[in-house]
Write a protein that holds these residues in place. Sequence first.
Motif, PDB file in Angstrom:
ATOM      1  N   GLU A  61     -26.052 -30.361   5.492  1.00  0.00           N
ATOM      2  CA  GLU A  61     -24.723 -30.658   4.959  1.00  0.00           C
ATOM      3  C   GLU A  61     -24.792 -31.030   3.478  1.00  0.00           C
ATOM      4  N   VAL A  62     -25.814 -31.803   3.116  1.00  0.00           N
ATOM      5  CA  VAL A  62     -25.987 -32.185   1.708  1.00  0.00           C
ATOM      6  C   VAL A  62     -26.247 -30.940   0.866  1.00  0.00           C
ATOM      7  N   LEU A  63     -27.140 -30.078   1.347  1.00  0.00           N
ATOM      8  CA  LEU A  63     -27.446 -28.847   0.615  1.00  0.00           C
ATOM      9  C   LEU A  63     -26.216 -27.955   0.502  1.00  0.00           C
ATOM     10  N   LYS A  64     -25.454 -27.870   1.579  1.00  0.00           N
ATOM     11  CA  LYS A  64     -24.230 -27.059   1.567  1.00  0.00           C
ATOM     12  C   LYS A  64     -23.260 -27.595   0.513  1.00  0.00           C
ATOM     13  N   SER A  65     -23.125 -28.912   0.458  1.00  0.00           N
ATOM     14  CA  SER A  65     -22.246 -29.534  -0.531  1.00  0.00           C
ATOM     15  C   SER A  65     -22.750 -29.255  -1.944  1.00  0.00           C
ATOM     16  N   ASN A  66     -24.075 -29.346  -2.125  1.00  0.00           N
ATOM     17  CA  ASN A  66     -24.650 -29.067  -3.449  1.00  0.00           C
ATOM     18  C   ASN A  66     -24.391 -27.627  -3.869  1.00  0.00           C
ATOM     19  N   VAL A  67     -24.522 -26.696  -2.942  1.00  0.00           N
ATOM     20  CA  VAL A  67     -24.270 -25.289  -3.247  1.00  0.00           C
ATOM     21  C   VAL A  67     -22.806 -25.093  -3.632  1.00  0.00           C
ATOM     22  N   GLU A  68     -21.897 -25.725  -2.903  1.00  0.00           N
ATOM     23  CA  GLU A  68     -20.473 -25.605  -3.220  1.00  0.00           C
ATOM     24  C   GLU A  68     -20.184 -26.150  -4.618  1.00  0.00           C
ATOM     25  N   GLU A  69     -20.805 -27.293  -4.955  1.00  0.00           N
ATOM     26  CA  GLU A  69     -20.617 -27.863  -6.293  1.00  0.00           C
ATOM     27  C   GLU A  69     -21.167 -26.924  -7.368  1.00  0.00           C
ATOM     28  N   MET A  70     -22.326 -26.343  -7.102  1.00  0.00           N
ATOM     29  CA  MET A  70     -22.925 -25.420  -8.068  1.00  0.00           C
ATOM     30  C   MET A  70     -22.072 -24.168  -8.228  1.00  0.00           C
ATOM     31  N   GLU A  71     -21.490 -23.688  -7.140  1.00  0.00           N
ATOM     32  CA  GLU A  71     -20.606 -22.519  -7.233  1.00  0.00           C
ATOM     33  C   GLU A  71     -19.383 -22.842  -8.079  1.00  0.00           C
ATOM     34  N   GLU A  72     -18.806 -24.034  -7.865  1.00  0.00           N
ATOM     35  CA  GLU A  72     -17.647 -24.446  -8.662  1.00  0.00           C
ATOM     36  C   GLU A  72     -18.031 -24.561 -10.132  1.00  0.00           C
ATOM     37  N   TRP A  73     -19.185 -25.180 -10.408  1.00  0.00           N
ATOM     38  CA  TRP A  73     -19.643 -25.324 -11.791  1.00  0.00           C
ATOM     39  C   TRP A  73     -19.872 -23.950 -12.418  1.00  0.00           C
ATOM     40  N   ALA A  74     -20.505 -23.040 -11.671  1.00  0.00           N
ATOM     41  CA  ALA A  74     -20.781 -21.699 -12.189  1.00  0.00           C
ATOM     42  C   ALA A  74     -19.475 -20.962 -12.513  1.00  0.00           C
ATOM     43  N   GLU A  75     -18.483 -21.121 -11.646  1.00  0.00           N
ATOM     44  CA  GLU A  75     -17.186 -20.466 -11.889  1.00  0.00           C
ATOM     45  C   GLU A  75     -16.543 -21.003 -13.163  1.00  0.00           C
ATOM     46  N   ILE A  76     -16.608 -22.314 -13.359  1.00  0.00           N
ATOM     47  CA  ILE A  76     -16.060 -22.922 -14.576  1.00  0.00           C
ATOM     48  C   ILE A  76     -16.797 -22.402 -15.804  1.00  0.00           C
ATOM     49  N   GLU A  77     -18.120 -22.333 -15.720  1.00  0.00           N
ATOM     50  CA  GLU A  77     -18.915 -21.852 -16.853  1.00  0.00           C
ATOM     51  C   GLU A  77     -18.607 -20.389 -17.158  1.00  0.00           C
ATOM     52  N   VAL A  78     -18.453 -19.577 -16.130  1.00  0.00           N
ATOM     53  CA  VAL A  78     -18.108 -18.162 -16.343  1.00  0.00           C
ATOM     54  C   VAL A  78     -16.757 -18.064 -17.054  1.00  0.00           C
ATOM     55  N   ASN A  79     -15.805 -18.868 -16.604  1.00  0.00           N
ATOM     56  CA  ASN A  79     -14.482 -18.862 -17.240  1.00  0.00           C
ATOM     57  C   ASN A  79     -14.566 -19.331 -18.695  1.00  0.00           C
ATOM     58  N   ASN A  80     -15.363 -20.384 -18.950  1.00  0.00           N
ATOM     59  CA  ASN A  80     -15.534 -20.873 -20.323  1.00  0.00           C
ATOM     60  C   ASN A  80     -16.156 -19.797 -21.211  1.00  0.00           C
ATOM     61  N   ILE A  81     -17.153 -19.115 -20.686  1.00  0.00           N
ATOM     62  CA  ILE A  81     -17.805 -18.049 -21.452  1.00  0.00           C
ATOM     63  C   ILE A  81     -16.825 -16.910 -21.726  1.00  0.00           C
ATOM     64  N   ALA A  82     -15.990 -16.586 -20.750  1.00  0.00           N
ATOM     65  CA  ALA A  82     -14.993 -15.524 -20.943  1.00  0.00           C
ATOM     66  C   ALA A  82     -14.003 -15.919 -22.040  1.00  0.00           C
ATOM     67  N   VAL A  83     -13.572 -17.164 -22.032  1.00  0.00           N
ATOM     68  CA  VAL A  83     -12.642 -17.640 -23.068  1.00  0.00           C
ATOM     69  C   VAL A  83     -13.310 -17.564 -24.436  1.00  0.00           C
ATOM     70  N   GLU A  84     -14.560 -18.032 -24.501  1.00  0.00           N
ATOM     71  CA  GLU A  84     -15.283 -17.987 -25.773  1.00  0.00           C
ATOM     72  C   GLU A  84     -15.484 -16.545 -26.237  1.00  0.00           C
ATOM     73  N   ARG A  85     -15.800 -15.644 -25.313  1.00  0.00           N
ATOM     74  CA  ARG A  85     -15.956 -14.229 -25.654  1.00  0.00           C
ATOM     75  C   ARG A  85     -14.661 -13.666 -26.220  1.00  0.00           C
TER      76      ARG A  85
END
Length: 88
Positions: free
Chosen positions: A46-70
């Motif tokens: 459950e902890v690992l699953k939660s960590n993966v979900e957090e990392m997916e959310e962070w990755a999505e935010i970073e992808v969006n930030n990079i798209a805006v910067e691009r």
Amino acid sequence: MNLNTITTQLTIITERITLIMNENDRLKVELRSISKKYEDCKIECEVLKSNVEEMEEWAEIEVNNIAVERDELAAQLDAALTELSNIT
């Protein structure tokens, strides 16, 4: 059957019952240990699953930030090219 034979058989049966009870106790302890490990693994999962979900959310935010910067850099490049073409 005489009394000695019966007594001997009862002793053997009693010893077998004792062995079976000891094995049963050992198996109970082993089962508790396995159950504890299973519960620990469930919690870790459950902890690992939660960590993966957090990392997916962070990755999505970073992808969006990079798209805006691009997009901002592309707009700056277009503006610079336009300004350069106006100079020449």
